[in-house]
Design a protein around this motif. Structure first.
Motif, mmCIF file in Angstrom:
data_model
loop_
_atom_site.group_PDB
_atom_site.id
_atom_site.type_symbol
_atom_site.label_atom_id
_atom_site.label_comp_id
_atom_site.label_asym_id
_atom_site.label_seq_id
_atom_site.Cartn_x
_atom_site.Cartn_y
_atom_site.Cartn_z
ATOM 1 N N ILE A 169 -19.905 12.553 -9.553
ATOM 2 C CA ILE A 169 -20.224 13.614 -10.429
ATOM 3 C C ILE A 169 -18.778 13.973 -10.833
ATOM 4 O O ILE A 169 -18.621 14.133 -12.082
ATOM 5 C CB ILE A 169 -21.076 14.579 -10.089
ATOM 6 C CG1 ILE A 169 -22.663 14.161 -9.929
ATOM 7 C CG2 ILE A 169 -21.381 15.909 -10.880
ATOM 8 C CD1 ILE A 169 -23.605 14.949 -9.160
ATOM 9 N N VAL A 170 -18.142 14.625 -9.925
ATOM 10 C CA VAL A 170 -17.083 15.336 -10.485
ATOM 11 C C VAL A 170 -15.844 14.136 -11.081
ATOM 12 O O VAL A 170 -15.435 14.266 -12.018
ATOM 13 C CB VAL A 170 -16.283 15.793 -9.281
ATOM 14 C CG1 VAL A 170 -14.809 16.301 -9.553
ATOM 15 C CG2 VAL A 170 -16.923 17.041 -8.745
ATOM 16 N N ALA A 171 -15.743 12.924 -10.563
ATOM 17 C CA ALA A 171 -15.078 11.798 -11.052
ATOM 18 C C ALA A 171 -15.490 11.448 -12.619
ATOM 19 O O ALA A 171 -14.527 11.467 -13.344
ATOM 20 C CB ALA A 171 -15.104 10.794 -10.109
ATOM 21 N N CYS A 172 -16.812 11.250 -12.736
ATOM 22 C CA CYS A 172 -17.277 11.035 -14.142
ATOM 23 C C CYS A 172 -16.919 12.049 -15.085
ATOM 24 O O CYS A 172 -16.629 11.764 -16.147
ATOM 25 C CB CYS A 172 -18.658 10.594 -13.857
ATOM 26 S SG CYS A 172 -18.998 9.112 -12.968
ATOM 27 N N ALA A 192 -19.339 6.482 -17.897
ATOM 28 C CA ALA A 192 -18.817 6.552 -16.552
ATOM 29 C C ALA A 192 -19.654 6.495 -15.466
ATOM 30 O O ALA A 192 -19.333 5.509 -14.545
ATOM 31 C CB ALA A 192 -17.870 7.915 -16.355
ATOM 32 N N TYR A 193 -20.720 6.990 -15.430
ATOM 33 C CA TYR A 193 -21.613 7.249 -14.045
ATOM 34 C C TYR A 193 -22.234 5.736 -14.095
ATOM 35 O O TYR A 193 -22.373 5.309 -12.801
ATOM 36 C CB TYR A 193 -22.653 8.189 -14.331
ATOM 37 C CG TYR A 193 -23.090 8.761 -12.946
ATOM 38 C CD1 TYR A 193 -22.962 9.718 -12.528
ATOM 39 C CD2 TYR A 193 -24.505 8.052 -12.433
ATOM 40 C CE1 TYR A 193 -23.231 10.142 -11.188
ATOM 41 C CE2 TYR A 193 -24.891 8.494 -11.434
ATOM 42 C CZ TYR A 193 -24.175 9.512 -10.499
ATOM 43 O OH TYR A 193 -24.891 9.999 -9.500
ATOM 44 N N GLN A 194 -22.723 5.363 -15.157
ATOM 45 C CA GLN A 194 -23.217 3.782 -15.037
ATOM 46 C C GLN A 194 -22.234 2.846 -14.449
ATOM 47 O O GLN A 194 -22.910 2.078 -13.688
ATOM 48 C CB GLN A 194 -24.026 3.493 -16.196
ATOM 49 C CG GLN A 194 -24.675 2.141 -16.294
ATOM 50 C CD GLN A 194 -25.412 1.599 -17.677
ATOM 51 O OE1 GLN A 194 -24.958 2.289 -18.694
ATOM 52 N NE2 GLN A 194 -26.468 0.929 -17.598
ATOM 53 N N ARG A 222 -20.639 -0.428 -10.068
ATOM 54 C CA ARG A 222 -19.329 -1.119 -9.439
ATOM 55 C C ARG A 222 -19.640 -0.835 -7.880
ATOM 56 O O ARG A 222 -19.459 -1.576 -7.089
ATOM 57 C CB ARG A 222 -18.142 -0.439 -9.829
ATOM 58 C CG ARG A 222 -16.895 -0.773 -9.216
ATOM 59 C CD ARG A 222 -15.806 -0.113 -9.895
ATOM 60 N NE ARG A 222 -15.592 1.272 -9.737
ATOM 61 C CZ ARG A 222 -16.153 2.195 -10.791
ATOM 62 N NH1 ARG A 222 -16.147 1.776 -12.051
ATOM 63 N NH2 ARG A 222 -16.069 3.273 -10.792
ATOM 64 N N GLU A 223 -20.085 0.484 -7.591
ATOM 65 C CA GLU A 223 -20.411 0.653 -5.964
ATOM 66 C C GLU A 223 -21.702 0.576 -5.397
ATOM 67 O O GLU A 223 -21.674 0.665 -4.293
ATOM 68 C CB GLU A 223 -19.829 2.163 -5.950
ATOM 69 C CG GLU A 223 -18.449 2.486 -6.560
ATOM 70 C CD GLU A 223 -18.153 3.896 -6.497
ATOM 71 O OE1 GLU A 223 -18.432 4.473 -5.711
ATOM 72 O OE2 GLU A 223 -17.226 4.426 -7.259
ATOM 73 N N GLY A 224 -22.714 0.391 -6.173
ATOM 74 C CA GLY A 224 -24.001 0.286 -5.733
ATOM 75 C C GLY A 224 -24.538 1.606 -4.898
ATOM 76 O O GLY A 224 -24.181 2.591 -5.418
ATOM 77 N N PRO A 225 -25.086 1.472 -3.925
ATOM 78 C CA PRO A 225 -25.876 2.717 -3.220
ATOM 79 C C PRO A 225 -24.793 3.384 -2.655
ATOM 80 O O PRO A 225 -24.917 4.824 -2.574
ATOM 81 C CB PRO A 225 -26.715 1.836 -2.026
ATOM 82 C CG PRO A 225 -26.900 0.677 -2.542
ATOM 83 C CD PRO A 225 -25.858 0.319 -3.298
ATOM 84 N N SER A 239 -31.418 11.060 -15.216
ATOM 85 C CA SER A 239 -32.287 10.322 -16.406
ATOM 86 C C SER A 239 -33.306 9.491 -15.469
ATOM 87 O O SER A 239 -33.138 9.114 -14.285
ATOM 88 C CB SER A 239 -31.272 9.640 -17.230
ATOM 89 O OG SER A 239 -30.486 8.527 -16.347
ATOM 90 N N GLN A 240 -34.028 8.787 -16.404
ATOM 91 C CA GLN A 240 -35.113 7.946 -15.516
ATOM 92 C C GLN A 240 -34.417 6.590 -15.173
ATOM 93 O O GLN A 240 -34.738 6.026 -13.921
ATOM 94 C CB GLN A 240 -36.129 7.420 -16.782
ATOM 95 C CG GLN A 240 -37.216 6.471 -15.990
ATOM 96 C CD GLN A 240 -38.230 7.161 -15.315
ATOM 97 O OE1 GLN A 240 -39.023 8.041 -16.062
ATOM 98 N NE2 GLN A 240 -38.145 6.876 -14.108
ATOM 99 N N ARG A 241 -33.370 6.157 -15.769
ATOM 100 C CA ARG A 241 -32.598 4.964 -15.579
ATOM 101 C C ARG A 241 -31.770 5.246 -14.048
ATOM 102 O O ARG A 241 -31.737 4.443 -13.215
ATOM 103 C CB ARG A 241 -31.624 4.517 -16.705
ATOM 104 C CG ARG A 241 -30.724 3.404 -16.279
ATOM 105 C CD ARG A 241 -29.917 3.028 -17.527
ATOM 106 N NE ARG A 241 -28.914 3.989 -18.130
ATOM 107 C CZ ARG A 241 -28.326 3.950 -18.964
ATOM 108 N NH1 ARG A 241 -28.177 2.689 -19.860
ATOM 109 N NH2 ARG A 241 -27.180 4.809 -19.259
#
Length: 223
Positions: free
Chosen positions: A19-22, A74-76, A81-84, A115-117
């Motif tokens: 969250i902070v990075a994005c 950024a979050y998506q 890129r990182e998965g779980p 979000s839902q996604r």
């Protein structure tokens, strides 16, 4: 039947790094100085437009909208890129969820500013398919409005006195109180635990099944 509602970020998953990075990336992309880590964590739980309205109060509504979209991108990208690993589960979270899911009288749900996604991707990535009711920011006013909890109660047909809201922020606790459900705060999240004014405080996931048993056994004795 009993309804157990969970917040996600800061309660089930430790997403603060992401969250902070994005948020940092979204502000820098617009040529703006990013907010502090403390400021970003203080708005976790709010829906994105409300969060950016607080973090970018000196900027126009149009700029706030651009920051919302930049954060989403950024979050998506980070999630793909990182998965779980992008939002790892807190220690004990999976075991607690599986133990509660195994209790026939318990219905599990989520009430999140995601979000839902975003929620769908997190549930799929971690294999958390035990949530019957899933309330997200797309379909509700931002926390602390009680809409998410009230809708979860309506969907499951469960009365407020037979439900709990578990979260880590004042937004979660205020939402739960406004909906008339018992509030349980966790002390490992993003808001200082002593300021949450919850009905109950949880220091680890190991204590959750016992707390719920105690809470509802007392409730039944009272009836």
């Amino acid at each position: 039947m009993r309804l157990i509602l969970f917040d996600v970020d800061g309660t089930l998953v430790d997403s603060q790094g992401a969250i902070v990075a994005c948020m940092d990336e979204a502000f820098r992309a617009e040529g703006l100085a990013p907010p502090s880590r403390e400021a970003v964590l203080s708005i976790v739980g709010l829906s994105l437009p409300q969060a950016l309205a607080q973090l970018a109060t000196e900027h126009s509504a149009r700029m706030q909208d651009r920051l919302v979209e930049g954060y989403k991108r950024a979050y998506q990208a980070g999630r793909l890129r990182e998965g779980p690993a992008h939002s790892p589960l807190y220690p004990g979270a999976r075991a607690a969820l599986e133990a509660l899911h195994a209790v026939p009288d318990y219905i599990l749900g989520v009430a999140t500013g995601k979000s839902q996604r975003g929620l769908d991707a997190l549930i799929e990535g971690h294999g958390l398919h035990m949530f019957v009711t899933r309330q997200v920011a797309d379909h509700h006013p931002s926390k602390p409005h009680p809409s998410m909890v009230l809708t979860a109660l309506s969907e499951t047909g469960i009365a407020p006195e037979s439900a709990v809201m578990i979260g880590d922020t004042s937004f979660d606790m205020d939402m739960g109180r406004a909906a008339g459900v018992t509030t349980i705060a966790v002390d490992w999240g993003y808001h200082p635990a002593e300021r949450l004014r919850a009905d109950h405080m949880l220091k680890s996931f190991d204590g959750l099944p016992g707390l719920l048993q105690q809470l509802w056994a007392t409730d039944e004795e009272g009836h």
